[in-house]
Design a protein around this motif. Sequence first.
Motif, PDB file in Angstrom:
ATOM      1  N   TYR A 231      38.047  29.445  38.606  1.00 39.86           N
ATOM      2  CA  TYR A 231      39.334  29.711  38.217  1.00 39.86           C
ATOM      3  C   TYR A 231      40.208  29.873  39.385  1.00 39.86           C
ATOM      4  N   ASN A 232      39.810  29.080  40.489  1.00 38.33           N
ATOM      5  CA  ASN A 232      40.801  28.758  41.555  1.00 38.33           C
ATOM      6  C   ASN A 232      41.000  29.989  42.517  1.00 38.33           C
ATOM      7  N   TYR A 233      39.984  31.235  42.551  1.00 39.81           N
ATOM      8  CA  TYR A 233      40.083  32.205  43.652  1.00 39.81           C
ATOM      9  C   TYR A 233      39.462  31.571  44.790  1.00 39.81           C
ATOM     10  N   TYR A 234      40.154  31.987  45.952  1.00 39.59           N
ATOM     11  CA  TYR A 234      39.700  31.381  47.261  1.00 39.59           C
ATOM     12  C   TYR A 234      38.387  31.797  47.741  1.00 39.59           C
ATOM     13  N   ASP A 235      38.023  33.062  47.206  1.00 39.90           N
ATOM     14  CA  ASP A 235      36.479  33.767  47.449  1.00 39.90           C
ATOM     15  C   ASP A 235      36.634  34.973  46.602  1.00 39.90           C
ATOM     16  N   GLU A 236      35.306  35.638  46.882  1.00 49.22           N
ATOM     17  CA  GLU A 236      35.144  36.893  45.947  1.00 49.22           C
ATOM     18  C   GLU A 236      36.263  37.852  46.473  1.00 49.22           C
ATOM     19  N   SER A 237      36.489  38.135  47.464  1.00 45.12           N
ATOM     20  CA  SER A 237      37.411  38.984  48.060  1.00 45.12           C
ATOM     21  C   SER A 237      38.809  38.934  47.234  1.00 45.12           C
ATOM     22  N   HIS A 238      39.205  37.729  47.155  1.00 47.83           N
ATOM     23  CA  HIS A 238      40.508  37.332  46.365  1.00 47.83           C
ATOM     24  C   HIS A 238      40.400  37.847  45.213  1.00 47.83           C
ATOM     25  N   PHE A 239      39.295  37.532  44.394  1.00 48.71           N
ATOM     26  CA  PHE A 239      38.943  37.739  43.054  1.00 48.71           C
ATOM     27  C   PHE A 239      38.947  39.212  42.792  1.00 48.71           C
ATOM     28  N   SER A 240      38.134  40.060  43.745  1.00 48.25           N
ATOM     29  CA  SER A 240      38.122  41.512  43.814  1.00 48.25           C
ATOM     30  C   SER A 240      39.345  42.079  43.773  1.00 48.25           C
ATOM     31  N   LYS A 241      40.579  41.558  44.397  1.00 41.73           N
ATOM     32  CA  LYS A 241      41.608  42.110  44.599  1.00 41.73           C
ATOM     33  C   LYS A 241      42.322  41.927  43.114  1.00 41.73           C
ATOM     34  N   ASP A 242      42.325  40.969  42.434  1.00 43.39           N
ATOM     35  CA  ASP A 242      42.950  40.729  41.064  1.00 43.39           C
ATOM     36  C   ASP A 242      42.118  41.753  40.093  1.00 43.39           C
ATOM     37  N   PHE A 243      40.925  41.772  40.139  1.00 40.80           N
ATOM     38  CA  PHE A 243      39.790  42.825  39.469  1.00 40.80           C
ATOM     39  C   PHE A 243      40.271  44.069  39.518  1.00 40.80           C
ATOM     40  N   LYS A 244      40.701  44.512  40.792  1.00 38.61           N
ATOM     41  CA  LYS A 244      40.844  45.835  41.036  1.00 38.61           C
ATOM     42  C   LYS A 244      42.222  46.166  40.644  1.00 38.61           C
ATOM     43  N   ALA A 245      43.444  45.208  40.784  1.00 39.52           N
ATOM     44  CA  ALA A 245      44.709  45.411  40.209  1.00 39.52           C
ATOM     45  C   ALA A 245      44.678  45.724  38.600  1.00 39.52           C
ATOM     46  N   PHE A 246      43.744  44.757  37.926  1.00 41.85           N
ATOM     47  CA  PHE A 246      43.747  44.522  36.524  1.00 41.85           C
ATOM     48  C   PHE A 246      43.036  45.647  35.744  1.00 41.85           C
ATOM     49  N   THR A 247      41.825  46.143  36.574  1.00 42.82           N
ATOM     50  CA  THR A 247      40.940  47.014  35.729  1.00 42.82           C
ATOM     51  C   THR A 247      40.982  48.556  36.512  1.00 42.82           C
ATOM     52  N   SER A 248      41.610  48.537  37.608  1.00 44.37           N
ATOM     53  CA  SER A 248      41.595  49.706  38.376  1.00 44.37           C
ATOM     54  C   SER A 248      40.166  49.985  38.906  1.00 44.37           C
ATOM     55  N   LYS A 249      39.409  49.041  39.054  1.00 41.60           N
ATOM     56  CA  LYS A 249      37.860  49.030  39.474  1.00 41.60           C
ATOM     57  C   LYS A 249      37.572  47.973  40.223  1.00 41.60           C
ATOM     58  N   LEU A 250      36.551  48.214  41.172  1.00 39.42           N
ATOM     59  CA  LEU A 250      36.027  47.042  41.769  1.00 39.42           C
ATOM     60  C   LEU A 250      35.073  46.419  40.765  1.00 39.42           C
ATOM     61  N   PRO A 251      34.431  45.025  40.954  1.00 40.79           N
ATOM     62  CA  PRO A 251      33.728  44.653  40.022  1.00 40.79           C
ATOM     63  C   PRO A 251      32.247  45.436  39.902  1.00 40.79           C
ATOM     64  N   ASN A 252      31.786  45.785  41.082  1.00 34.78           N
ATOM     65  CA  ASN A 252      30.427  46.355  40.846  1.00 34.78           C
ATOM     66  C   ASN A 252      30.633  47.615  40.146  1.00 34.78           C
ATOM     67  N   GLU A 253      31.854  48.503  40.184  1.00 27.22           N
ATOM     68  CA  GLU A 253      32.138  49.695  39.468  1.00 27.22           C
ATOM     69  C   GLU A 253      32.078  49.554  37.907  1.00 27.22           C
ATOM     70  N   TYR A 254      32.954  48.448  37.652  1.00 28.90           N
ATOM     71  CA  TYR A 254      33.147  48.253  36.379  1.00 28.90           C
ATOM     72  C   TYR A 254      32.182  47.673  35.599  1.00 28.90           C
ATOM     73  N   PHE A 255      31.174  46.908  36.088  1.00 30.11           N
ATOM     74  CA  PHE A 255      30.021  46.470  35.457  1.00 30.11           C
ATOM     75  C   PHE A 255      28.927  47.335  35.160  1.00 30.11           C
ATOM     76  N   LYS A 256      28.955  48.657  35.707  1.00 26.32           N
ATOM     77  CA  LYS A 256      28.262  49.652  35.737  1.00 26.32           C
ATOM     78  C   LYS A 256      28.589  50.416  34.460  1.00 26.32           C
ATOM     79  N   GLU A 257      29.713  50.153  33.931  1.00 23.63           N
ATOM     80  CA  GLU A 257      30.033  50.875  32.750  1.00 23.63           C
ATOM     81  C   GLU A 257      29.913  50.068  31.548  1.00 23.63           C
TER      82      GLU A 257
END
Length: 268
Positions: A231-257
């Motif tokens: 999905y054309n994210y430059y790297d995982e940090s770019h993806f994490s930025k969107d993830f945090k913006a739209f879920t209020s959580k980082l990926p490792n936090e979100y997938f624990k719940e």
Amino acid sequence: MNLTYYKILKTNHLVEEFFHISYSNKIIPFNTILIPFGFSGLSYIYNSGQNIFLDNNETKIKGLILSGQFNKSSKLNVEEAGFSCGISFKPTALHKLTNLNISKFTNKHSLTELLNKDLTRKFEVIFNSHNNDFENLFNDLENLLLSFPLIENKNTIAIDKAIDFIHKKQGMVSVKNLLEIVPFGQKTLETQFKKMIGLTPSKYMRIYRFKKLMEKYENNKIELKDLVYMYNYYDESHFSKDFKAFTSKLPNEYFKEDFSLIKEALKK
């Protein structure tokens, strides 16, 4: 928690989904985050004890609720068993039905006072006459929607064309790409897009791309690390930025719940 979708028979040009959500005593209290899905909507909350939290502001929701587009996550707390029914609209549908500036609803719930009072009353009558026959309820809602004159002009046609292009490309487009297919410049594109949808084109594209990625992940089609690059994210940090913006959580936090409502919605 049980999420059920109902068939759209006559209003595919206006409605993205009809849904019914129920909460049993076994799961109360029920708490979840809500992520942006790119829809505005109308819903009817039949029980008390539901609260939305956004930016530390609490909104108690009951009865007929108008929800605008969201560009950030919110939190839902359900403290009483019950259910709700609702409509998720196609991106420009609420504007076509009401001729309102949809940006007034962005990141907000419970703004039915901005709707025409007669329109509000008609929706309330139908939502309150379900008699537990939800197929008939949504059929009545379709007939009501079809009775309204729609606002359609060269601007709505152009924005619908842009939306179709964004969806076809799964959000992996730029504003420059959109300007190649609409009959106006960037400023007018931004203005009309916000008026009809409630978000800027770039924000809508980011949300739609993120949603499509999460749908593929939840449907077990591909590994998350591969999706990040697909999905054309430059790297995982770019993806994490969107993830945090739209879920209020980082990926490792979100997938624990276990956000069951989000998972069910993404598996539709």
